[in-house]
Design a protein around this motif. Structure first.
Motif, PDB file in Angstrom:
ATOM      1  N   LYS A 155       0.823  -1.218   0.000  1.00  0.00           N
ATOM      2  CA  LYS A 155       0.000   0.000   0.000  1.00  0.00           C
ATOM      3  C   LYS A 155       0.849   1.257   0.000  1.00  0.00           C
ATOM      4  CE  LYS A 155      -2.634  -1.096   3.585  1.00  0.00           C
ATOM      5  NZ  LYS A 155      -3.671  -0.903   4.631  1.00  0.00           N
ATOM      6  N   ARG A 156       2.102   1.132   0.438  1.00  0.00           N
ATOM      7  CA  ARG A 156       2.982   2.302   0.573  1.00  0.00           C
ATOM      8  C   ARG A 156       4.024   2.400  -0.527  1.00  0.00           C
ATOM      9  NH1 ARG A 156       1.432   0.376   5.763  1.00  0.00           N
ATOM     10  NH2 ARG A 156       0.891   2.078   7.163  1.00  0.00           N
ATOM     11  N   ILE A 157       3.930   1.526  -1.517  1.00  0.00           N
ATOM     12  CA  ILE A 157       4.842   1.588  -2.661  1.00  0.00           C
ATOM     13  C   ILE A 157       4.134   2.346  -3.778  1.00  0.00           C
ATOM     14  CG2 ILE A 157       6.061   0.225  -4.411  1.00  0.00           C
ATOM     15  CD1 ILE A 157       6.453  -1.957  -2.290  1.00  0.00           C
ATOM     16  N   THR A 158       4.828   3.311  -4.363  1.00  0.00           N
ATOM     17  CA  THR A 158       4.178   4.196  -5.335  1.00  0.00           C
ATOM     18  C   THR A 158       4.541   3.871  -6.786  1.00  0.00           C
ATOM     19  OG1 THR A 158       5.949   5.794  -4.960  1.00  0.00           O
ATOM     20  CG2 THR A 158       3.928   6.102  -3.699  1.00  0.00           C
ATOM     21  N   VAL A 159       5.471   2.941  -7.030  1.00  0.00           N
ATOM     22  CA  VAL A 159       5.724   2.478  -8.397  1.00  0.00           C
ATOM     23  C   VAL A 159       4.733   1.338  -8.679  1.00  0.00           C
ATOM     24  CG1 VAL A 159       8.174   3.113  -8.345  1.00  0.00           C
ATOM     25  CG2 VAL A 159       7.494   0.780  -7.711  1.00  0.00           C
ATOM     26  N   PRO A 160       4.536   0.965  -9.967  1.00  0.00           N
ATOM     27  CA  PRO A 160       3.605  -0.132 -10.260  1.00  0.00           C
ATOM     28  C   PRO A 160       4.028  -1.431  -9.564  1.00  0.00           C
ATOM     29  CG  PRO A 160       4.124   1.074 -12.265  1.00  0.00           C
ATOM     30  CD  PRO A 160       5.048   1.592 -11.207  1.00  0.00           C
ATOM     31  N   VAL A 161       3.032  -2.125  -9.010  1.00  0.00           N
ATOM     32  CA  VAL A 161       3.280  -3.337  -8.228  1.00  0.00           C
ATOM     33  C   VAL A 161       2.466  -4.489  -8.801  1.00  0.00           C
ATOM     34  CG1 VAL A 161       2.750  -4.420  -5.990  1.00  0.00           C
ATOM     35  CG2 VAL A 161       3.818  -2.171  -6.037  1.00  0.00           C
ATOM     36  N   SER A 162       3.068  -5.672  -8.924  1.00  0.00           N
ATOM     37  CA  SER A 162       2.293  -6.899  -9.134  1.00  0.00           C
ATOM     38  C   SER A 162       2.667  -7.857  -8.005  1.00  0.00           C
ATOM     39  CB  SER A 162       2.574  -7.499 -10.510  1.00  0.00           C
ATOM     40  OG  SER A 162       3.960  -7.610 -10.734  1.00  0.00           O
ATOM     41  N   LEU A 163       1.811  -8.843  -7.785  1.00  0.00           N
ATOM     42  CA  LEU A 163       1.978  -9.723  -6.620  1.00  0.00           C
ATOM     43  C   LEU A 163       1.885 -11.191  -7.001  1.00  0.00           C
ATOM     44  CD1 LEU A 163      -0.779  -8.259  -4.235  1.00  0.00           C
ATOM     45  CD2 LEU A 163       1.635  -7.651  -4.203  1.00  0.00           C
ATOM     46  N   ASP A 164       2.594 -12.013  -6.271  1.00  0.00           N
ATOM     47  CA  ASP A 164       2.362 -13.454  -6.348  1.00  0.00           C
ATOM     48  C   ASP A 164       2.681 -14.049  -4.975  1.00  0.00           C
ATOM     49  OD1 ASP A 164       1.642 -15.901  -7.370  1.00  0.00           O
ATOM     50  OD2 ASP A 164       3.061 -15.846  -9.040  1.00  0.00           O
ATOM     51  N   PHE A 165       2.211 -15.254  -4.757  1.00  0.00           N
ATOM     52  CA  PHE A 165       2.323 -15.869  -3.434  1.00  0.00           C
ATOM     53  C   PHE A 165       2.940 -17.247  -3.531  1.00  0.00           C
ATOM     54  CE2 PHE A 165      -1.090 -12.852  -3.384  1.00  0.00           C
ATOM     55  CZ  PHE A 165      -0.969 -12.210  -2.151  1.00  0.00           C
ATOM     56  N   MET A 166       3.729 -17.582  -2.549  1.00  0.00           N
ATOM     57  CA  MET A 166       4.168 -18.967  -2.454  1.00  0.00           C
ATOM     58  C   MET A 166       4.209 -19.394  -1.002  1.00  0.00           C
ATOM     59  SD  MET A 166       8.126 -19.145  -3.624  1.00  0.00           S
ATOM     60  CE  MET A 166       7.950 -20.849  -4.074  1.00  0.00           C
ATOM     61  N   SER A 167       4.142 -20.682  -0.806  1.00  0.00           N
ATOM     62  CA  SER A 167       4.118 -21.191   0.550  1.00  0.00           C
ATOM     63  C   SER A 167       5.156 -22.290   0.702  1.00  0.00           C
ATOM     64  CB  SER A 167       2.714 -21.734   0.861  1.00  0.00           C
ATOM     65  OG  SER A 167       2.661 -22.177   2.185  1.00  0.00           O
ATOM     66  N   VAL A 168       6.012 -22.116   1.686  1.00  0.00           N
ATOM     67  CA  VAL A 168       7.006 -23.153   1.977  1.00  0.00           C
ATOM     68  C   VAL A 168       6.868 -23.512   3.447  1.00  0.00           C
ATOM     69  CG1 VAL A 168       8.628 -22.266   0.249  1.00  0.00           C
ATOM     70  CG2 VAL A 168       8.840 -21.504   2.611  1.00  0.00           C
ATOM     71  N   SER A 169       7.252 -24.708   3.802  1.00  0.00           N
ATOM     72  CA  SER A 169       7.198 -25.043   5.217  1.00  0.00           C
ATOM     73  C   SER A 169       8.590 -25.428   5.682  1.00  0.00           C
ATOM     74  CB  SER A 169       6.214 -26.179   5.473  1.00  0.00           C
ATOM     75  OG  SER A 169       6.740 -27.383   4.998  1.00  0.00           O
ATOM     76  N   GLY A 220       5.347 -27.656  14.555  1.00  0.00           N
ATOM     77  CA  GLY A 220       4.463 -26.884  15.418  1.00  0.00           C
ATOM     78  C   GLY A 220       5.201 -26.061  16.461  1.00  0.00           C
ATOM     79  N   GLY A 221       6.501 -26.283  16.634  1.00  0.00           N
ATOM     80  CA  GLY A 221       7.215 -25.656  17.741  1.00  0.00           C
ATOM     81  C   GLY A 221       7.917 -24.370  17.359  1.00  0.00           C
ATOM     82  N   THR A 222       9.051 -24.101  17.996  1.00  0.00           N
ATOM     83  CA  THR A 222       9.751 -22.839  17.763  1.00  0.00           C
ATOM     84  C   THR A 222      11.138 -23.058  17.155  1.00  0.00           C
ATOM     85  OG1 THR A 222      10.697 -22.841  19.982  1.00  0.00           O
ATOM     86  CG2 THR A 222       8.560 -21.743  19.710  1.00  0.00           C
ATOM     87  N   GLU A 223      11.484 -24.288  16.790  1.00  0.00           N
ATOM     88  CA  GLU A 223      12.807 -24.569  16.245  1.00  0.00           C
ATOM     89  C   GLU A 223      12.748 -24.993  14.789  1.00  0.00           C
ATOM     90  OE1 GLU A 223      16.133 -24.510  17.220  1.00  0.00           O
ATOM     91  OE2 GLU A 223      15.227 -23.142  18.666  1.00  0.00           O
ATOM     92  N   SER A 224      13.660 -24.441  13.962  1.00  0.00           N
ATOM     93  CA  SER A 224      13.732 -24.816  12.556  1.00  0.00           C
ATOM     94  C   SER A 224      14.191 -26.265  12.433  1.00  0.00           C
ATOM     95  CB  SER A 224      14.721 -23.907  11.819  1.00  0.00           C
ATOM     96  OG  SER A 224      14.838 -24.313  10.490  1.00  0.00           O
ATOM     97  N   LYS A 225      13.543 -27.003  11.510  1.00  0.00           N
ATOM     98  CA  LYS A 225      13.962 -28.388  11.283  1.00  0.00           C
ATOM     99  C   LYS A 225      14.983 -28.459  10.140  1.00  0.00           C
ATOM    100  CE  LYS A 225      10.664 -30.157  14.057  1.00  0.00           C
ATOM    101  NZ  LYS A 225      10.243 -28.849  14.574  1.00  0.00           N
ATOM    102  N   GLY A 226      15.168 -27.331   9.463  1.00  0.00           N
ATOM    103  CA  GLY A 226      16.104 -27.311   8.352  1.00  0.00           C
ATOM    104  C   GLY A 226      15.588 -28.014   7.118  1.00  0.00           C
ATOM    105  N   VAL A 227      14.321 -28.337   7.105  1.00  0.00           N
ATOM    106  CA  VAL A 227      13.706 -28.991   5.961  1.00  0.00           C
ATOM    107  C   VAL A 227      12.762 -27.990   5.294  1.00  0.00           C
ATOM    108  CG1 VAL A 227      12.274 -30.911   5.171  1.00  0.00           C
ATOM    109  CG2 VAL A 227      13.790 -31.201   7.145  1.00  0.00           C
ATOM    110  N   VAL A 228      12.982 -27.725   3.999  1.00  0.00           N
ATOM    111  CA  VAL A 228      12.166 -26.751   3.292  1.00  0.00           C
ATOM    112  C   VAL A 228      11.371 -27.457   2.197  1.00  0.00           C
ATOM    113  CG1 VAL A 228      12.195 -24.628   1.934  1.00  0.00           C
ATOM    114  CG2 VAL A 228      13.879 -24.969   3.748  1.00  0.00           C
ATOM    115  N   LYS A 229      10.072 -27.293   2.257  1.00  0.00           N
ATOM    116  CA  LYS A 229       9.196 -27.940   1.278  1.00  0.00           C
ATOM    117  C   LYS A 229       8.334 -26.881   0.606  1.00  0.00           C
ATOM    118  CE  LYS A 229       5.431 -30.407   2.340  1.00  0.00           C
ATOM    119  NZ  LYS A 229       4.687 -31.248   3.256  1.00  0.00           N
ATOM    120  N   ILE A 230       8.205 -26.936  -0.735  1.00  0.00           N
ATOM    121  CA  ILE A 230       7.299 -25.998  -1.409  1.00  0.00           C
ATOM    122  C   ILE A 230       5.889 -26.559  -1.313  1.00  0.00           C
ATOM    123  CG2 ILE A 230       6.635 -24.915  -3.598  1.00  0.00           C
ATOM    124  CD1 ILE A 230       9.501 -24.798  -4.365  1.00  0.00           C
TER     125      ILE A 230
END
Ligand code: IMP
Ligand code: MG
Length: 176
Positions: free
Chosen positions: A52-66, A70-80
């Motif tokens: 909302k605060r960027i004044t040049v043209p913006v496009s967006l896309d989304f991705m999700s990795v895990s 459930g806890g607070t420590e990284s498992k070092g495993v990245v999955k798309i």
């Protein structure tokens, strides 16, 4: 185990910083279109406020990795879990993240995105915990450097809760 939340960065401070980041990004991308990639779900609140605060043209896309269970420590495993809808070839891509912690998720993600041939690729994060870094990551825009504490709010969760807090808080675990 129960927990309570102590405010680390109040709403006004976060909003003011995002405003300044939006202005900086608008200057840096003058004359260009910036393609924001939001890393779900944590980056979503920051993405909306920043875009909302960027004044040049913006496009967006989304991705999700895990990378976390459930806890607070990284498992070092990245999955798309969800890939981008559109190609990033020849685009000026800015990845928008909630937090860089160990750096494992981002280093994997940035390498993967770089292999898809964007014109440029930069990283913007609301929070950075430099003390926790295990893998080197070049961060182009940082909102706040914070101490090595587990934080929630502004998109960040503890077991999927607290994402909707309008400030950043530290999770304190109560004695049983
Ligand atoms: P990294 O791979 O260790 O850098 O972790 C990246 C991801 O872990 C972030 O995108 C968050 O989803 C999660 N994470 C790391 N630190 C915190 C925290 O303090 N609170 C909530 N989530 C966190
Ligand atoms: Mg994240």
């Amino acid at each position: 185990m129960s927990e309570h939340i102590n405010v680390l960065l109040p709403e006004e401070e976060v909003d003011a910083r995002i405003q300044a980041m939006g202005e900086q990004i608008s200057r840096d991308y003058a004359g260009k279109q910036v393609h924001l990639i939001c890393v779900l779900k944590g980056g979503s609140f920051f993405l909306c406020e920043l875009a909302k605060r960027i004044t040049v043209p913006v496009s967006l896309d989304f991705m999700s990795v895990s990378s976390y269970g459930g806890g607070t420590e990284s498992k070092g495993v990245v999955k798309i879990v969800k890939d981008l809808d559109e190609s990033i070839r020849d685009k000026d891509v800015l990845v928008v993240e909630d937090i860089v912690d160990s750096g494992r998720t981002l280093s994997y993600l940035l390498e993967m995105l770089r292999s898809r041939g964007p014109k440029s690729l930069r990283l913007c994060t609301l929070l950075d915990k430099p003390e926790r870094r295990v893998v080197d990551v070049d961060v182009d825009y940082t909102g706040f450097q914070i101490p090595d504490k587990f934080v929630v709010g502004y998109g960040l969760d503890y077991d999927q809760r607290y994402r909707n807090l309008p400030y950043i808080g530290i999770v304190e675990f109560d004695e049983a």
